[in-house]
Design an enzyme around this catalytic site. Structure first.
Site, PDB file in Angstrom:
ATOM      1  N   GLU A  60      -0.145   4.419  -8.026  1.00  0.00           N
ATOM      2  CA  GLU A  60      -1.017   4.743  -9.154  1.00  0.00           C
ATOM      3  C   GLU A  60      -0.327   4.550 -10.496  1.00  0.00           C
ATOM      4  O   GLU A  60      -0.923   4.054 -11.458  1.00  0.00           O
ATOM      5  CB  GLU A  60      -1.529   6.184  -9.032  1.00  0.00           C
ATOM      6  CG  GLU A  60      -2.679   6.370  -8.044  1.00  0.00           C
ATOM      7  CD  GLU A  60      -2.248   6.383  -6.585  1.00  0.00           C
ATOM      8  OE1 GLU A  60      -1.022   6.338  -6.319  1.00  0.00           O
ATOM      9  OE2 GLU A  60      -3.136   6.436  -5.714  1.00  0.00           O
ATOM     10  N   HIS A 129      -8.826  16.799  -2.945  1.00  0.00           N
ATOM     11  CA  HIS A 129      -9.772  15.708  -3.215  1.00  0.00           C
ATOM     12  C   HIS A 129     -10.996  16.164  -4.005  1.00  0.00           C
ATOM     13  O   HIS A 129     -11.957  15.406  -4.104  1.00  0.00           O
ATOM     14  CB  HIS A 129     -10.275  15.101  -1.905  1.00  0.00           C
ATOM     15  CG  HIS A 129      -9.377  14.088  -1.285  1.00  0.00           C
ATOM     16  ND1 HIS A 129      -8.136  14.384  -0.795  1.00  0.00           N
ATOM     17  CD2 HIS A 129      -9.537  12.754  -1.069  1.00  0.00           C
ATOM     18  CE1 HIS A 129      -7.581  13.288  -0.286  1.00  0.00           C
ATOM     19  NE2 HIS A 129      -8.416  12.284  -0.447  1.00  0.00           N
TER      20      HIS A 129
HETATM   21  C1  LIG Z   1      -2.155   9.202  -4.057  1.00  0.00           C
HETATM   22  C2  LIG Z   1      -3.320   8.787  -3.248  1.00  0.00           C
HETATM   23  N1  LIG Z   1      -3.878   7.592  -3.491  1.00  0.00           N
HETATM   24  C3  LIG Z   1      -4.936   7.181  -2.756  1.00  0.00           C
HETATM   25  C4  LIG Z   1      -5.456   7.975  -1.773  1.00  0.00           C
HETATM   26  C5  LIG Z   1      -6.646   7.499  -0.948  1.00  0.00           C
HETATM   27  N2  LIG Z   1      -6.166   7.099   0.397  1.00  0.00           N
HETATM   28  C6  LIG Z   1      -6.166   7.978   1.400  1.00  0.00           C
HETATM   29  S1  LIG Z   1      -5.452   7.332   2.788  1.00  0.00           S
HETATM   30  C7  LIG Z   1      -5.145   5.874   2.022  1.00  0.00           C
HETATM   31  C8  LIG Z   1      -4.446   4.783   2.770  1.00  0.00           C
HETATM   32  C9  LIG Z   1      -3.077   5.197   3.196  1.00  0.00           C
HETATM   33  O1  LIG Z   1      -2.525   4.222   4.033  1.00  0.00           O
HETATM   34  P1  LIG Z   1      -1.230   4.485   4.887  1.00  0.00           P
HETATM   35  O2  LIG Z   1      -0.206   5.193   4.059  1.00  0.00           O
HETATM   36  O3  LIG Z   1      -0.840   3.212   5.499  1.00  0.00           O
HETATM   37  O4  LIG Z   1      -1.677   5.532   6.013  1.00  0.00           O
HETATM   38  P2  LIG Z   1      -2.785   5.344   7.150  1.00  0.00           P
HETATM   39  O5  LIG Z   1      -4.066   5.866   6.596  1.00  0.00           O
HETATM   40  O6  LIG Z   1      -2.830   3.916   7.523  1.00  0.00           O
HETATM   41  O7  LIG Z   1      -2.319   6.209   8.266  1.00  0.00           O
HETATM   42  C10 LIG Z   1      -5.610   5.891   0.712  1.00  0.00           C
HETATM   43  C11 LIG Z   1      -5.519   4.758  -0.204  1.00  0.00           C
HETATM   44  C12 LIG Z   1      -4.857   9.232  -1.595  1.00  0.00           C
HETATM   45  N3  LIG Z   1      -5.326  10.091  -0.672  1.00  0.00           N
HETATM   46  N4  LIG Z   1      -3.780   9.595  -2.313  1.00  0.00           N
END
Ligand SMILES: Cc1ncc(C[n+]2csc(CCOP(=O)(O)OP(=O)(O)O)c2C)c(N)n1
Ligand SMILES: Cc1ncc(C[n+]2csc(CCOP(=O)(O)OP(=O)(O)O)c2C)c(N)n1
Ligand SMILES: [Mg+2]
Ligand SMILES: [Mg+2]
Lengths: 324, 330, 324, 330
Positions: A60, A129
């Site tokens: 971010e 959230h």
């Molecule tokens: C700081 C932040 N940015 C964006 C999000 C929205 N978000 C939730 S899960 C996710 C993807 C995360 O991917 P990864 O770290 O690979 O974990 P996975 O879900 O694949 O287990 C996003 C963008 C969030 N919760 N927190």
């Protein structure tokens, strides 16, 4: 008139912006291949390609900062942060850079960036959230902060924000995304300067914005059934506040209830209430009331979340107390 | 080697300018935080000598050297530190926030790491607008620990942005030595993890800096994406005028002073000299010219006006914004 | 009584905390070898060693987050962020973790962390080092936020904060560090619950905190010479506000001026003004006035900085207008 | 190999539990965001099988598998997702925020990267208090791009903290494939830049996960500081129940399903079987037992009470805080 939704209206605003000016780019997490975490930008990658609709890594601070730098460099980035909760990670860039560069550089650096994010609760997403941090942004000189509550504004605020020479933060309320209604076929840019009287009334002014505007409209309906005529003001722009419109309404009704979804202490409601008291003190027939979210992290369980959030019944009760 | 003389002059300009700043700080003509670049001049002089005038620079609070080497006039820099309206930021930024877009200087940023995303963004805009420009982004080794470093290097490398990352490794972040700051002391290892070229350079040798910069710029301009340079250097003075410098031994400082970038270059210039050349006279000549320039800058700054208080609320928003300007009188 | 300074009082508070409880650690950028960026922790590394006085890398999010995690794990970290400006980089950890874990976990996770930072302007440090973001913290449920304005509070708030079972944020005003005066030899813990009346008066209440308390005291002196008797309330605790003390004063004086160093819109002053109006509306003889920092990024040049900040003359003028 | 059966049971527990969650989500018994772990079970089952009961775990929003494998009862997890007071977080956290300190679960964190500094802090407290405990911190490959990853790995390595960093690389962060997220696809290269051991592990093979964990824990418990494990895995379902999964081909998903961690282990269990062993009958037995456990959890969650609304303002501050509790009625 076309049947549409708040989500689609936002999307058409983006589409028009991208189509109208080559310098405009949309960037953010999952705005492209995923279609936007709330499906707002669905289809735009396909239409405009990956150079204009840019998926960013989960960073971010860097991608918002890069959007700020890119705006300094002459393009017109629209950067999406999924929710205001995550925007805290980018706050340094927004406050210490975007909001200060023009002044600190003695007028040399312009930062015409548009920063969009969702805000608000109501979908059982719990304490990381669901919060409403718009007040933090509305505190910062150099930013313009707006919050569309209607289809017209969802459709039109972006164009005006892009035309603004300074950084603009747009708060889209996640719970409004499915809101459906009719939109004029030629709907387009709307001003960002004025609050709007969404319902006229004579006994009390309900001041709100975003999703809580609709709570107020619902409350006004209930109050009307009771013989209380409520005027409903939609702030639309959270910084700078359009005080003339707010004060004119209160000068007519002599009573005000400020409703917002942030926590009461130090939220936008505090500023609006303080400003009303400051400017229309002698016109007031009762202290300004505030209806806000209970000062707890928003919980998951539906009954607790509902109890934490300001509901129409709370607004009705506050308005009745004020007109009593 | 004429360029040696031009580097030499550039470095002397920075050195003498800052030495004067110290005096002016004591005389309370300059206030706020003042971070000196003394000892590190070869970095700014070397990098800037290979940038084009329209290339962009993003600097930190330790930015006098970068401003001067990038072509900002001493007058404008000095007036800025005097808080005068003729300063390069109209006296609003002070020492830590020198801005001069006409010379490609996109500001000293006083949030450690805060300039990195900005540099990436400038470079991204350049690419999108088809401008053949490189953005050089300066930061210290302390900034390497900040999340912005990581996020920005990854983003810049992913997007192959034309950024030259210049890490001025002077071994200390305020009073914290690098061993307490970095798990791996070899910063090029870390930078390589972002899949970009990363080289370590002797930051006390302006020619080495210029050569590395030249190589890096060629790669960047050819579309190769960002390059990371670690410029090994040392600050001879305390972190800022507030700092009593308790955390370094004088032996360490003296040791580094033996590699003073001015001395290093003076030696080469002496070696270059043909028989009969009076190198010392030329050194003295440079010093005299530079001193005159510094004197002129001080006189200019002294004579310059303050920004009228009525202007204080100007440029919170752009002049053509519909947001009304606030009145200054509360 | 001992002659001391605000800086030394803070240091003695830290020394006592470290000496009194092995679980207490002090961490932050340059708290050790450098002696603290404002020399507050000078000598503590030498006294307590590098395991208790811990220099961290430049990583605000990680070391503040680690302090939060360590507090969860049972030690009592005091974490210093050099200035509130840089704290934006750690805000996610403070808001989304420290302030929410206890509630969100259903009472399982306690976070007894103390977060200290300097705030405020007045030293020509310009727009990235001079802002007063305490209002952002005072908006967040789950945090306790305090601001020492006196030697007693500089000396004593830390002990109470450490004894608090929840996260406490302490704002130390950088311009107060050299403030000298006498401190009782047995000075120690002070309560964090109550605002304090620092000067009694009958005509108007001046409400403030931090460095601006002293601006108000100066203003009260000037007003007294003019025959206006001003009562001065030091908030001390910014969250939760001690409304009873504030309201009792205003109920006596019927007039209030709220003075703070944040920007007016949405600052703590807004909340205090709104709360006063809400609760003592019928007692007020005039609208509550606010004196705040002009809504500009704080500039470097001394005359501009001074013009941006609230000065005693501004408070005097506001108070005169209110009592007129 | 008795342990193979115990891993198998653990993985089936997670799988069946989540399959039921899908139904319950459609039936609107569960709401909010629901992120499924299906396909990744070998990671949680393998890592947890080598942790001690009192070791700590910090998880993400995708945390059902970690909670169940760490010993939290299915009842408590299911009741949590039903929003009931008997849930492990009293119904306040929901799917994304499972907490159970008694079982060492320090919560699912829904800010990507947000749990990493917390894990470092827990480990630091353990060391200071002389507690022989390791904190396992789970996060996705998407989180590797966040500043918190960088800052925390550096800090943990510098301070030699007992943290096991478990990066669940399922190749996608929501809809963003790793190639759009990471400049260098080999995450162990990046992790090595923090001067810590970093290994890549087949996350579909529970035994490989357990073996790597065992090796890592030995190094950590011996005071060697943190270790980074990249666990290569794949989620068979969409990112969350909201996600239409437009960004992956079914071919890619099918390809990975051939390496379903349950299938991988079933094959080994078949191979282990002595002549005459009725392995299928044992599989069916496990399934039946697990289904009964899931049924029981659902029944429990269904019958459980809601937290009284009067309690809503409890634990904003600790019960023994002097901060007064707010009234719920506005
Ligand atoms: C700081 C932040 N940015 C964006 C999000 C929205 N978000 C939730 S899960 C996710 C993807 C995360 O991917 P990864 O770290 O690979 O974990 P996975 O879900 O694949 O287990 C996003 C963008 C969030 N919760 N927190
Ligand atoms: C985010 C942030 N944290 C802390 C500071 C205070 N600070 C200013 S300079 C500095 C040290 C930076 O060290 P380094 O990056 O090595 O640069 P150098 O000063 O050595 O050139 C610190 C801690 C700051 N300005 N910003
Ligand atoms: Mg350094
Ligand atoms: Mg992933």
């Amino acid at each position: 008139m076309t049947k549409t939704t708040y989500r689609e209206a936002l999307r058409e605003g983006l589409r028009e912006a991208l189509a109208g000016d080559d310098r405009v780019v949309l960037l953010g997490e999952d705005v492209g291949a995923y279609g936007g975490s709330f499906a707002v930008s669905l289809g735009l990658l396909e239409q405009f390609g990956p150079d204009r609709v840019v998926d960013t890594p989960l960073s971010e601070s860097a991608f918002v900062g890069a959007a700020i730098g890119a705006a300094m460099g002459g393009i017109r980035p629209i950067v999406e942060i999924m929710t205001v909760n995550f925007s805290l990670l980018a706050l340094d860039q927004i406050v210490n850079n975007a909001a200060t560069y023009l002044h600190m550089s003695g007028g040399q650096i312009h930062v015409p960036v548009v920063i969009r994010m969702t805000t608000g609760a109501g979908r059982q997403l719990a304490a990381q959230h669901s919060h409403s941090f718009e007040g933090i942004y509305a505190h910062i000189p150099g930013l313009r902060v707006v919050a569309p509550a209607t289809l017209e504004d969802a459709r039109g605020m972006l164009a005006t924000a892009l035309a603004d020479p300074d950084p603009v933060v747009i708060f889209e309320h996640a719970a409004l995304l499915p809101m459906a209604g009719d939109l004029a076929d030629d709907a387009g840019a709307v001003d960002l300067d004025r609050a709007a009287v969404r319902r006229e009334g004579t006994d009390v002014t309900l001041v709100s914005y975003g999703a809580r505007l609709h709570t107020c409209l619902e409350a006004a309906e209930a109050l009307a059934a009771d013989g209380v005529s409520a005027e409903v003001v939609d702030l639309r722009t959270l910084r700078p506040l359009d005080l003339p419109t707010i004060l004119a309404s209160v000068a007519r009704t002599h009573r005000a209830v400020v409703v917002d979804e942030a926590w009461r202490t130090g939220g936008i409601g505090a500023e609006v209430a303080a400003a009303i008291c400051e400017h229309t003190f002698w016109d007031l027939d009762a202290p300004v009331a505030r209806v806000a979210t209970l000062e707890v992290p928003i919980p998951y369980a539906i009954h607790l979340e509902a109890a934490a959030l300001p509901q129409a019944a709370d607004v009705v009760a506050a308005a009745r107390a004020v007109v009593a | 080697m004429d360029e040696r003389w031009s580097w030499y002059r550039q470095m002397v300009r920075i050195r003498r300018f800052e030495e004067r700043c110290v005096e002016l700080y004591s005389a309370t003509k300059i206030r706020g935080f003042l971070h000196l670049y003394i000892g590190e001049e070869a970095v700014a002089a070397g990098v800037m000598s290979r940038l084009r005038p329209d290339d962009a620079v993003v600097a930190t609070y330790r930015d006098h050297g970068h401003a001067i080497a990038k072509g900002v006039s001493m007058r404008a820099v000095m007036a800025e530190m005097f808080g005068k309206v003729d300063g390069c930021s109209r006296g609003r930024g002070g020492s830590m926030h020198l801005f001069d877009v006409a010379h490609g200087l996109y500001g000293g940023n006083a949030i450690v790491g805060g300039g990195l995303p900005i540099a990436a963004g400038l470079a991204w805009a350049d690419r999108r607008l088809g401008r053949d420009r490189v953005t050089a982004c300066f930061f210290g080794e302390g900034a390497v620990a900040e999340g912005e470093f990581h996020e920005t290097l990854n983003l810049a490398s992913l997007w192959k942005l034309p950024v030259l990352f210049c890490c001025e490794n002077n071994l200390y972040a305020m009073g914290t030595e690098i061993a307490h700051e970095q798990a791996d002391l070899d910063l090029t290892v870390k930078a390589s993890g972002y899949a970009l070229p990363a080289w370590s350079v002797d930051g006390m040798d302006v020619e080495a800096v210029a050569a590395a910069t030249e190589r890096a710029l060629a790669s960047i301009r050819a579309g190769g994406g960002p390059v990371f340079l670690e410029l090994k250097t040392f600050r001879f003075r305390a972190h800022s005028m507030y700092d009593p410098d308790r955390y370094r031994t004088s032996a360490e400082i003296e040791h580094w002073k033996e590699r003073d970038p001015l001395l290093v270059l003076e030696e080469r210039l002496r070696a270059d000299a043909a028989a009969g050349d009076d190198v010392d006279a030329r050194f003295a000549e440079v010093a005299a010219e530079v001193d005159a320039e510094v004197d002129d800058a001080v006189a200019f700054a002294d004579a310059a006006e303050l920004e009228p208080v009525e202007e204080l609320t100007r440029w919170v928003h752009a002049d053509d914004s519909s947001v009304p300007r606030q009145e200054v009188v509360r």
